[in-house]
Write a protein that holds these residues in place. Structure first.
Motif, mmCIF file in Angstrom:
data_model
loop_
_atom_site.group_PDB
_atom_site.id
_atom_site.type_symbol
_atom_site.label_atom_id
_atom_site.label_comp_id
_atom_site.label_asym_id
_atom_site.label_seq_id
_atom_site.Cartn_x
_atom_site.Cartn_y
_atom_site.Cartn_z
ATOM 1 N N HIS A 1 25.957 70.403 45.384
ATOM 2 C CA HIS A 1 26.278 71.834 45.472
ATOM 3 C C HIS A 1 25.334 72.558 46.452
ATOM 4 C CE1 HIS A 1 29.442 71.872 42.536
ATOM 5 N NE2 HIS A 1 28.668 71.419 41.541
ATOM 6 N N GLU A 2 24.053 72.212 46.373
ATOM 7 C CA GLU A 2 23.085 72.863 47.260
ATOM 8 C C GLU A 2 23.334 72.476 48.708
ATOM 9 O OE1 GLU A 2 18.266 73.441 47.926
ATOM 10 O OE2 GLU A 2 18.999 72.342 46.174
ATOM 11 N N ILE A 3 23.681 71.185 48.916
ATOM 12 C CA ILE A 3 23.968 70.739 50.279
ATOM 13 C C ILE A 3 25.163 71.511 50.844
ATOM 14 C CG2 ILE A 3 24.880 68.805 51.623
ATOM 15 C CD1 ILE A 3 23.065 66.973 49.931
ATOM 16 N N LEU B 1 19.924 62.609 48.069
ATOM 17 C CA LEU B 1 21.247 62.260 47.554
ATOM 18 C C LEU B 1 21.605 60.829 47.913
ATOM 19 C CD1 LEU B 1 23.807 63.278 46.084
ATOM 20 C CD2 LEU B 1 24.672 63.974 48.328
ATOM 21 N N ASP B 2 21.300 60.450 49.136
ATOM 22 C CA ASP B 2 21.638 59.093 49.593
ATOM 23 C C ASP B 2 20.828 58.039 48.829
ATOM 24 O OD1 ASP B 2 23.406 60.195 51.385
ATOM 25 O OD2 ASP B 2 22.032 60.070 53.110
ATOM 26 N N SER B 3 19.624 58.403 48.403
ATOM 27 C CA SER B 3 18.799 57.438 47.670
ATOM 28 C C SER B 3 19.330 57.175 46.263
ATOM 29 C CB SER B 3 17.344 57.943 47.593
ATOM 30 O OG SER B 3 17.272 59.081 46.737
ATOM 31 N N GLY B 4 20.128 58.117 45.745
ATOM 32 C CA GLY B 4 20.712 57.956 44.411
ATOM 33 C C GLY B 4 19.727 58.130 43.285
ATOM 34 N N ASP C 1 21.355 66.009 38.285
ATOM 35 C CA ASP C 1 20.524 66.355 39.446
ATOM 36 C C ASP C 1 21.258 66.095 40.750
ATOM 37 O OD1 ASP C 1 18.487 67.147 37.790
ATOM 38 O OD2 ASP C 1 17.421 65.219 37.909
ATOM 39 N N LEU C 2 21.968 64.964 40.809
ATOM 40 C CA LEU C 2 22.689 64.607 42.032
ATOM 41 C C LEU C 2 23.837 65.578 42.289
ATOM 42 C CD1 LEU C 2 22.743 60.707 41.710
ATOM 43 C CD2 LEU C 2 21.271 62.117 43.176
ATOM 44 N N LEU D 1 18.373 70.529 54.529
ATOM 45 C CA LEU D 1 19.571 69.691 54.414
ATOM 46 C C LEU D 1 19.214 68.221 54.557
ATOM 47 C CD1 LEU D 1 22.467 71.528 56.324
ATOM 48 C CD2 LEU D 1 22.594 70.537 54.031
ATOM 49 N N THR D 2 18.355 67.926 55.498
ATOM 50 C CA THR D 2 17.952 66.537 55.737
ATOM 51 C C THR D 2 17.249 65.965 54.508
ATOM 52 O OG1 THR D 2 17.735 66.935 58.108
ATOM 53 C CG2 THR D 2 16.588 65.014 57.204
#
Length: 246
Positions: free
Chosen positions: A101-103, A86-89, A95-96, A79-80
């Motif tokens: 969805h995976e998170i 995700l936060d990096s964009g 992909d994002l 998750l981390t």
């Protein structure tokens, strides 16, 4: 067989000492103190069995706890990493979106695993509480066993000291009986058990506690003072006394 009255009277002293030696032997074999030791030993053995089972249960559930913790940690780590990506964009919109969805899936998985981890930890606490209780009880039983063993050993020392003293006195008395009379006494003692001689009191043999009939009493009355008499019932040497009732 002939034996003067004093030698025959010594047989009664010998019988009394032998009776006490028999009592000491019986007490050593089956005393309340020994029974207490046996009972405490059984209770201690029973708790040992329970302890083995409890320790096994604690060990097994500890492995479950570690496994549950590892599974939760793996999901957290993933998750981390995903959240950082995700936060990096970085990456395409597709992909994002897949990361989101995976998170979400990982968060649900984490929640399920944490619930399972909590359940396992609760079971671990229960097993540990059981083990703690059993170990406390085992310590109590160990102290109880030590106490009963100490009491038993004290009794054994006391009885062994008395047996040594009585055995010494018996040797002195036996020395004054004479070899022939002592041999007869010993043979009878081995044959009938208990003692080999008994007093005649109030027309009753104190060996078998049977009252003698008139024929036997007449035979005894007419016997010489140094004649060794036998009880017709138990075959012990019968020693006449002033209270014989003849």
């Amino acid at each position: 067989m002939k034996a003067d009255a004093s030698r025959q009277w010594r047989l009664l002293d010998l019988a009394e000492l032998d009776t006490r030696l028999d009592q000491i032997t019986h007490r050593l074999r089956s005393s309340d103190e020994q029974r207490a030791v046996d009972a405490a030993t059984r209770r201690r053995a029973d708790i040992d069995t329970d302890l083995v089972l409890a320790r096994t249960a604690v060990s097994d559930v500890d492995r479950e706890v570690r496994r549950a913790e590892d599974e939760v940690q793996l999901v957290r780590d993933r998750l981390t990493r995903n959240q950082s990506r995700l936060d990096s964009g970085q990456g395409t919109a597709k992909d994002l979106q897949a990361l989101q969805h995976e998170i979400a899936s990982l968060q649900r998985r984490q929640s399920t695993l944490e619930d399972q981890e909590l359940e396992v930890m609760e079971r671990a606490e229960g097993h540990q509480a059981t083990l703690d209780r059993l170990e406390a009880r085992a310590a109590e039983l160990e102290a109880e066993l030590a106490e009963t063993v100490s009491a038993r050993d004290a009794l054994v020392r006391t009885l062994e000291a008395e047996r040594e003293q009585v055995t010494g006195r018996r040797g002195d008395v036996a020395g004054g009986v004479g070899e022939d009379l002592l041999a007869l006494y010993t043979t009878i003692r081995e044959s009938v058990g208990g003692v080999g001689a008994a007093a005649l009191r109030q027309r009753r043999c104190e060996g078998c506690h049977m009252e003698l009939n008139q024929v036997d009493l007449g035979r005894i009355r007419s016997a010489a003072d140094d004649q060794v008499l036998r009880c017709e019932e138990c075959r012990r040497i019968l020693v006449r006394t002033p209270e014989s009732g003849l």
